[in-house]
Design a protein around this motif. Structure first.
Motif, PDB file in Angstrom:
ATOM      1  N   HIS A 246      38.798 -33.105   7.105  1.00 32.52           N
ATOM      2  CA  HIS A 246      39.184 -34.320   7.837  1.00 32.52           C
ATOM      3  C   HIS A 246      38.829 -35.575   7.070  1.00 32.52           C
ATOM      4  O   HIS A 246      38.855 -36.681   7.626  1.00 32.52           O
ATOM      5  CB  HIS A 246      38.516 -34.340   9.216  1.00 32.52           C
ATOM      6  N   VAL A 247      38.484 -35.412   5.796  1.00 26.05           N
ATOM      7  CA  VAL A 247      38.139 -36.546   4.950  1.00 26.05           C
ATOM      8  C   VAL A 247      38.957 -36.456   3.657  1.00 26.05           C
ATOM      9  O   VAL A 247      39.019 -35.381   3.025  1.00 26.05           O
ATOM     10  CB  VAL A 247      36.639 -36.579   4.623  1.00 26.05           C
ATOM     11  N   ALA A 248      39.610 -37.563   3.280  1.00 24.21           N
ATOM     12  CA  ALA A 248      40.386 -37.620   2.026  1.00 24.21           C
ATOM     13  C   ALA A 248      39.952 -38.843   1.236  1.00 24.21           C
ATOM     14  O   ALA A 248      39.880 -39.939   1.783  1.00 24.21           O
ATOM     15  CB  ALA A 248      41.883 -37.667   2.326  1.00 24.21           C
TER      16      ALA A 248
ATOM     17  N   ARG B  62      50.269 -45.717  -0.924  1.00 24.57           N
ATOM     18  CA  ARG B  62      51.102 -45.421   0.226  1.00 24.57           C
ATOM     19  C   ARG B  62      51.538 -43.965   0.224  1.00 24.57           C
ATOM     20  O   ARG B  62      51.555 -43.308   1.264  1.00 24.57           O
ATOM     21  CB  ARG B  62      52.326 -46.338   0.239  1.00 24.57           C
ATOM     22  N   ARG B  63      51.916 -43.424  -0.980  1.00 18.18           N
ATOM     23  CA  ARG B  63      52.347 -42.032  -1.053  1.00 18.18           C
ATOM     24  C   ARG B  63      51.208 -41.080  -0.688  1.00 18.18           C
ATOM     25  O   ARG B  63      51.411 -40.079   0.013  1.00 18.18           O
ATOM     26  CB  ARG B  63      52.857 -41.732  -2.456  1.00 18.18           C
ATOM     27  N   LEU B  64      49.995 -41.348  -1.168  1.00 20.27           N
ATOM     28  CA  LEU B  64      48.851 -40.479  -0.874  1.00 20.27           C
ATOM     29  C   LEU B  64      48.543 -40.448   0.626  1.00 20.27           C
ATOM     30  O   LEU B  64      48.288 -39.375   1.212  1.00 20.27           O
ATOM     31  CB  LEU B  64      47.624 -40.954  -1.649  1.00 20.27           C
ATOM     32  N   VAL B  65      48.571 -41.611   1.255  1.00 27.29           N
ATOM     33  CA  VAL B  65      48.273 -41.675   2.687  1.00 27.29           C
ATOM     34  C   VAL B  65      49.355 -40.963   3.484  1.00 27.29           C
ATOM     35  O   VAL B  65      49.074 -40.210   4.430  1.00 27.29           O
ATOM     36  CB  VAL B  65      48.137 -43.144   3.119  1.00 27.29           C
ATOM     37  N   ARG B  66      50.644 -41.169   3.126  1.00 24.48           N
ATOM     38  CA  ARG B  66      51.739 -40.509   3.827  1.00 24.48           C
ATOM     39  C   ARG B  66      51.574 -39.004   3.782  1.00 24.48           C
ATOM     40  O   ARG B  66      51.684 -38.322   4.815  1.00 24.48           O
ATOM     41  CB  ARG B  66      53.075 -40.924   3.239  1.00 24.48           C
ATOM     42  N   ALA B  67      51.317 -38.499   2.590  1.00 29.98           N
ATOM     43  CA  ALA B  67      51.213 -37.044   2.431  1.00 29.98           C
ATOM     44  C   ALA B  67      50.072 -36.477   3.276  1.00 29.98           C
ATOM     45  O   ALA B  67      50.203 -35.432   3.928  1.00 29.98           O
ATOM     46  CB  ALA B  67      51.020 -36.699   0.963  1.00 29.98           C
ATOM     47  N   ARG B  68      48.924 -37.163   3.261  1.00 28.45           N
ATOM     48  CA  ARG B  68      47.787 -36.627   4.008  1.00 28.45           C
ATOM     49  C   ARG B  68      48.017 -36.683   5.527  1.00 28.45           C
ATOM     50  O   ARG B  68      47.695 -35.733   6.244  1.00 28.45           O
ATOM     51  CB  ARG B  68      46.520 -37.384   3.643  1.00 28.45           C
ATOM     52  N   LEU B  69      48.624 -37.736   5.987  1.00 34.18           N
ATOM     53  CA  LEU B  69      48.868 -37.819   7.429  1.00 34.18           C
ATOM     54  C   LEU B  69      49.875 -36.775   7.892  1.00 34.18           C
ATOM     55  O   LEU B  69      49.760 -36.223   8.996  1.00 34.18           O
ATOM     56  CB  LEU B  69      49.347 -39.221   7.808  1.00 34.18           C
ATOM     57  N   LEU B  70      50.858 -36.483   7.045  1.00 36.44           N
ATOM     58  CA  LEU B  70      51.797 -35.424   7.392  1.00 36.44           C
ATOM     59  C   LEU B  70      51.112 -34.073   7.399  1.00 36.44           C
ATOM     60  O   LEU B  70      51.408 -33.208   8.238  1.00 36.44           O
ATOM     61  CB  LEU B  70      52.989 -35.446   6.440  1.00 36.44           C
TER      62      LEU B  70
ATOM     63  N   GLY C 138      38.247 -47.727  -4.522  1.00 38.88           N
ATOM     64  CA  GLY C 138      38.100 -46.505  -3.744  1.00 38.88           C
ATOM     65  C   GLY C 138      38.909 -46.568  -2.472  1.00 38.88           C
ATOM     66  O   GLY C 138      38.922 -47.586  -1.779  1.00 38.88           O
ATOM     67  N   LEU C 139      39.596 -45.451  -2.137  1.00 34.65           N
ATOM     68  CA  LEU C 139      40.377 -45.346  -0.900  1.00 34.65           C
ATOM     69  C   LEU C 139      39.943 -44.076  -0.181  1.00 34.65           C
ATOM     70  O   LEU C 139      39.952 -42.990  -0.780  1.00 34.65           O
ATOM     71  CB  LEU C 139      41.869 -45.313  -1.205  1.00 34.65           C
ATOM     72  N   ARG C 140      39.537 -44.251   1.089  1.00 37.60           N
ATOM     73  CA  ARG C 140      39.124 -43.079   1.866  1.00 37.60           C
ATOM     74  C   ARG C 140      39.767 -43.138   3.247  1.00 37.60           C
ATOM     75  O   ARG C 140      39.836 -44.201   3.860  1.00 37.60           O
ATOM     76  CB  ARG C 140      37.599 -43.020   2.001  1.00 37.60           C
ATOM     77  N   VAL C 141      40.221 -41.960   3.734  1.00 37.61           N
ATOM     78  CA  VAL C 141      40.782 -41.815   5.075  1.00 37.61           C
ATOM     79  C   VAL C 141      39.975 -40.734   5.797  1.00 37.61           C
ATOM     80  O   VAL C 141      39.789 -39.636   5.268  1.00 37.61           O
ATOM     81  CB  VAL C 141      42.269 -41.420   5.048  1.00 37.61           C
ATOM     82  N   VAL C 142      39.487 -41.073   6.990  1.00 32.77           N
ATOM     83  CA  VAL C 142      38.677 -40.143   7.781  1.00 32.77           C
ATOM     84  C   VAL C 142      39.335 -39.970   9.141  1.00 32.77           C
ATOM     85  O   VAL C 142      39.678 -40.955   9.822  1.00 32.77           O
ATOM     86  CB  VAL C 142      37.239 -40.661   7.962  1.00 32.77           C
ATOM     87  N   ARG C 143      39.489 -38.690   9.517  1.00 31.91           N
ATOM     88  CA  ARG C 143      40.092 -38.402  10.821  1.00 31.91           C
ATOM     89  C   ARG C 143      38.995 -37.988  11.812  1.00 31.91           C
ATOM     90  O   ARG C 143      38.301 -36.997  11.629  1.00 31.91           O
ATOM     91  CB  ARG C 143      41.106 -37.273  10.705  1.00 31.91           C
ATOM     92  N   THR C 144      38.844 -38.787  12.871  1.00 31.63           N
ATOM     93  CA  THR C 144      37.983 -38.425  14.003  1.00 31.63           C
ATOM     94  C   THR C 144      38.840 -38.603  15.252  1.00 31.63           C
ATOM     95  O   THR C 144      39.954 -38.083  15.289  1.00 31.63           O
ATOM     96  CB  THR C 144      36.723 -39.314  14.042  1.00 31.63           C
ATOM     97  N   ASP C 145      38.330 -39.308  16.252  1.00 27.07           N
ATOM     98  CA  ASP C 145      39.177 -39.632  17.404  1.00 27.07           C
ATOM     99  C   ASP C 145      40.225 -40.668  17.037  1.00 27.07           C
ATOM    100  O   ASP C 145      41.199 -40.850  17.752  1.00 27.07           O
ATOM    101  CB  ASP C 145      38.317 -40.169  18.552  1.00 27.07           C
ATOM    102  N   ALA C 146      39.987 -41.372  15.956  1.00 28.60           N
ATOM    103  CA  ALA C 146      40.937 -42.333  15.414  1.00 28.60           C
ATOM    104  C   ALA C 146      41.003 -42.127  13.909  1.00 28.60           C
ATOM    105  O   ALA C 146      40.277 -41.304  13.345  1.00 28.60           O
ATOM    106  CB  ALA C 146      40.510 -43.760  15.758  1.00 28.60           C
ATOM    107  N   LEU C 147      41.875 -42.855  13.264  1.00 29.83           N
ATOM    108  CA  LEU C 147      41.965 -42.808  11.799  1.00 29.83           C
ATOM    109  C   LEU C 147      41.203 -43.995  11.226  1.00 29.83           C
ATOM    110  O   LEU C 147      41.440 -45.146  11.616  1.00 29.83           O
ATOM    111  CB  LEU C 147      43.420 -42.859  11.349  1.00 29.83           C
ATOM    112  N   LEU C 148      40.269 -43.701  10.308  1.00 29.56           N
ATOM    113  CA  LEU C 148      39.495 -44.745   9.664  1.00 29.56           C
ATOM    114  C   LEU C 148      39.939 -44.858   8.204  1.00 29.56           C
ATOM    115  O   LEU C 148      39.914 -43.857   7.475  1.00 29.56           O
ATOM    116  CB  LEU C 148      38.003 -44.433   9.737  1.00 29.56           C
ATOM    117  N   PHE C 149      40.328 -46.075   7.805  1.00 29.10           N
ATOM    118  CA  PHE C 149      40.742 -46.326   6.419  1.00 29.10           C
ATOM    119  C   PHE C 149      39.730 -47.273   5.791  1.00 29.10           C
ATOM    120  O   PHE C 149      39.388 -48.315   6.384  1.00 29.10           O
ATOM    121  CB  PHE C 149      42.142 -46.952   6.366  1.00 29.10           C
ATOM    122  N   GLU C 150      39.240 -46.934   4.594  1.00 34.73           N
ATOM    123  CA  GLU C 150      38.262 -47.772   3.890  1.00 34.73           C
ATOM    124  C   GLU C 150      38.743 -48.017   2.462  1.00 34.73           C
ATOM    125  O   GLU C 150      39.116 -47.069   1.754  1.00 34.73           O
ATOM    126  CB  GLU C 150      36.893 -47.101   3.850  1.00 34.73           C
TER     127      GLU C 150
END
Length: 819
Positions: free
Chosen positions: A696-698, A713-721, A753-765
């Motif tokens: 749940h962490v990218a 944008r491409r990296l985030v799209r792929a991970r969310l899909l 650095g770009l990080r996406v964390v999935r919990t109850d919501a999506l966190l982008f850093e």
């Protein structure tokens, strides 16, 4: 006959030169239902009715209940009813009024009665009687004494006028203390009376100076202070008597003055004193209302209804200004001795309304003076009932005597009390108006005390609630449960607090603190320290440094500002706790793997405010499902016991299995605070450290190149899909593009650095090496820049930025919409 100027009190001698004869005295006790509860042997001899035929039967069928019935012929048959009396202008009210409870003072009289004795040949008795009300909570209401007036005339030579002034007299006994002598002897004289009633009668003579009757063998029975009642209004005179050996009782001519009006006032003072001692036992407003209302029934009134202004009942501040037609009153309690349920539908408790003008209730409310209506006429009953919609008050109030008294404090009307008596009871008079006003004055004081206490409690609760955070039950990677218990000493507010603070990187700060002391000063300091911790936490101040800064702040606030504090940061991605302690009790960590619990061994440090003491931070690895328990010492410390025992109990109870976090908190509270009697505040915070799974962490590294924006944008799209969240892709791409673009433009040094964390919501850093925090700008209509953060602010759930060292992180959250 007045021979009381000289008295010989030796046994067997009369008063002055007039001896007291051996005149048997009948002694009868009547209960509140009008039934005989005691029937002496003298009563059996005088009235010719055996005890078993008298006790439990209506007293009105056995005693002279009237003094003005038609003259009966001398040859009346033996079957005549026991209450067939000759016409006689006897002194005072008849006995029927006393038996019915309509008089609150002693009465006396004379009647001729044809007793039911078969051996009497229908001959009437000439009876002198005295009735003494018995006060207090017991079932007995009246003490009745009676003597054969014929024997006074035949044996002592008293004429009728003298006999009318015969009365039970005073006597003294100096061998034993009055209370001991009376209480010891009374049950022997009246065996069926019992110690409860005898003790109550004894207390009446000791407190109010009631006289006593002389009985055989020098025993005495106390009665009320009304020796005799004159034939016409005036004053009564009575003489003291001496004990007569083996006689039922002694009676003598009257001699000492007694004012009946004064006696009636004294009885009312006794009632008010009893009321004063019975109300205000609690500062609880509801309980005080019930006590105040119940005090009037049944002794003073048959119905009592208390009404209070809305502001008083709500525990708000003192009511503003006098009441008027718009003032809302609540009927807060009703007491009556009618049949159950009779008043419930018509005058329900809890009803709120404004009283109309032209009613006695409104008159009392606006003038602040008692309103007396001796009898509610049909016209007044109709008028009052007409002011209230959809209810008919006429059957309830018609014919009754009405007294409305204001409940005031500091000359402000808080409400009023409605008092009513049934038609078969004496109407309220001017003395009752004064008594009712005094009752209301005392009731108003205790109600105001309860109101002020309720108001202060509400203020304290509001202040405490405003200073404690509204903790979310779920944070990134952890679940939270809390409890706060106010202490029982010095009010309901104190310096204990807990907090949870959302940090960048899906981290959560967990805080528990305790300001030394109690009350408003401690609460105020707690609020300042809590605000400071929140501010420093969101600036990503490391735990040890945060406590050092807090120590400096406490010392600047004052020399007496001391507090303990435990600060922990949970990183759910790394599965790690970082903790620093400033004199606080250690936390408990419960391991999910085996259910074991332990006190974490932390460098204790000193409380903040001491100054000059270093603080250290400790890192502890945790696994998903572990629970961290933080609390203040009010939960584990009990005066007179070692705190180690409380900490051991905390470890044991924290490890107890529970179905939920709330249940786990309740288990700890029950184990360490079983009776809820701890004097200190208790703050408890429990966190279940769930962690965030690796999948749940990218994370990605981006170059400081404008072309990397499209790659982001491409990296985030792929991970969310991959996570099955296609509905979030479009917004996420837009927001990531804006934030990465800003980082590319302003970043310095190596990469982004770009990080996406999935919990109850999506966190982008997005992290870069430029420490200056971004700011939203007011972009003009033709400017190309300055709109990125405005877009983020508009579309993201939350966003923020923090700086640490030589880099900064801009983050935002996006709600997950699951279709």
């Amino acid at each position: 006959m007045d021979r009381g100027s000289e008295r010989d009190t030796s046994p067997g001698r009369g008063v002055g030169d007039t001896g007291a004869g051996r005149i048997p005295l009948a002694v009868v006790v009547v209960d509140r239902a009008g039934l005989v509860s005691h029937w002496s042997s003298g009563a059996r001899r005088l009235f010719g009715v055996d005890r078993q035929d008298a006790v439990g039967h209506p007293a009105a069928d056995l005693l002279p209940v009237s003094g003005a019935l038609p003259e009966q012929p001398h040859d009346m048959p033996d079957t005549a009813t026991p209450h067939a009396y000759a016409a006689y202008d006897g002194p005072g009210p008849d006995l029927e009024s006393s038996l019915g409870g309509h008089t609150g003072y002693a009465t006396a009289g004379r009647a001729r009665l044809a007793p039911p004795r078969q051996d009497a040949g229908g001959e009437r008795l000439d009876v002198l009687w005295w009735a003494y009300p018995l006060v207090g909570p017991g079932p007995s209401r009246l003490l009745v004494l009676a003597a054969d007036a014929t024997r006074l005339r035949d044996e002592r030579g008293y004429d009728d006028e003298t006999a009318e002034r015969i009365a039970p007299g005073f006597a003294r006994h100096t061998e034993l203390p009055a209370s001991v002598e009376l209480e010891r002897r009374l049950p022997d004289i009246l065996p069926s009376m019992g110690p409860g009633l005898s003790a109550r009668i004894v207390s009446q003579i000791l407190e109010l100076g009631y006289p006593v009757l002389e009985f055989s063998q020098f025993d005495r029975v106390p009665v009320t202070p009304y020796w005799g009642v004159p034939r016409r209004p005036g004053r009564t005179r009575a003489q003291a008597v001496v004990p007569q050996e083996r006689v039922a009782a002694a009676v003598v001519p009257a001699g000492a003055e007694l004012d009946l009006e004064y006696a009636a006032v004294r009885e009312r003072l006794e009632f008010l004193n009893e009321v004063s001692s019975g109300i205000g036992s609690s500062l609880d407003l509801g309980e005080t209302i019930r006590e105040v209302t119940s005090a009037a029934v049944p002794r003073f009134a048959d119905f009592a209804g208390t009404h209070l202004r809305a502001a008083v009942l709500a525990g708000e501040g003192f009511p503003d200004g006098p009441p008027d037609t718009s003032t809302v009153m609540f009927r807060v309690w009703v007491e009556h001795n009618d049949e159950p349920g009779r008043w419930d539908d018509t005058v329900p408790v809890g009803e709120a309304f404004a009283f109309p003008e032209h009613t006695p209730f409104y008159q009392c409310m606006v003038t602040g003076e008692p309103v007396l209506v001796p009898q509610v006429t049909a016209e007044l009953s109709e008028r009052i009932s007409g002011e209230f919609e959809k209810r008919d008050l006429r059957p309830l109030i018609g014919g009754r005597s009405l007294l409305i008294v204001p409940l005031k404090a500091r000359n402000v009307v808080l409400g009023f009390m409605v008092l009513m008596r049934r038609p078969d009871r004496a109407q309220f008079d001017d003395i009752d108006r004064t008594t009712g006003a005094e009752l209301a004055a005392r009731a108003g004081l205790v109600l105001d005390n309860a109101r002020m206490y309720t108001y202060q409690e509400n203020v304290a609760d509001t202040l405490q609630d405003s200073m404690l955070p509204q903790v979310a039950p779920r944070m990134a990677g952890c679940d939270i449960a809390t409890r706060y218990l106010p202490g029982t000493r010095l009010g309901r507010i104190g310096g204990d607090w807990f907090d949870t603070i959302k940090l960048p990187g899906s981290r959560t700060a967990l805080v528990v603190g305790d300001v030394m002391g109690h009350g408003l000063n401690s609460a105020a300091m707690m609020g300042q320290l809590r605000t400071a911790v929140q501010t420093m936490a969101t600036m990503e101040t490391p735990p040890a440094q945060l406590l050092r800064n807090l120590d400096d702040l406490a010392r600047r606030l004052g020399d007496t500002y001391l507090a303990t504090c435990l600060y922990a940061v949970y990183d759910p991605i790394r599965g790690e706790l970082t903790l620093a302690n400033a004199g606080h009790i250690p936390p408990v960590l419960v391991r999910a793997e085996d259910g074991s619990s332990e006190l974490l061994d932390l460098p204790t440090g000193a409380p903040v405010g001491v100054g000059g003491v270093p603080f250290e931070a400790v890192r502890v690895k945790v696994a998903p499902g572990d629970r961290l328990v933080l609390c203040t010492d009010g939960l584990v410390e009990v005066r007179g016991t070692d705190i180690g025992e409380g900490l051991a109990a905390l470890c044991e109870s924290a490890a107890h299995p529970a179905a939920s976090m709330d249940d786990a908190c309740d288990t700890i509270i029950r184990a360490l605070n079983p009776r809820g009697g701890r004097k200190d505040d208790v703050a408890l915070l429990m966190a279940r450290l769930n962690g965030i799974p690796d999948d749940h962490v990218a994370e990605w590294r981006l170059d400081a190149d404008p072309r990397e924006v499209a790659r982001a944008r491409r990296l985030v799209r792929a991970r969310l899909l991959d996570w099955g969240l296609p509905q979030t892709v479009e917004t996420a791409e837009l927001l990531v593009s804006e934030v990465v673009t800003n980082a590319v433009r302003h970043a310095a040094g190596d990469g982004i650095g770009l990080r996406v964390v999935r919990t109850d919501a999506l966190l982008f850093e997005v992290t870069d090496h430029e420490p200056a925090l971004p700011a939203m700008l007011a972009a003009g209509p033709y400017e190309e820049s300055g709109r990125g953060l405005r877009v983020v602010s508009r579309l993201a759930k939350e966003w923020g930025a923090s700086a640490s060292g030589h880099r900064k992180t801009v983050w935002f959250e996006q709600i997950i919409h699951i279709s």
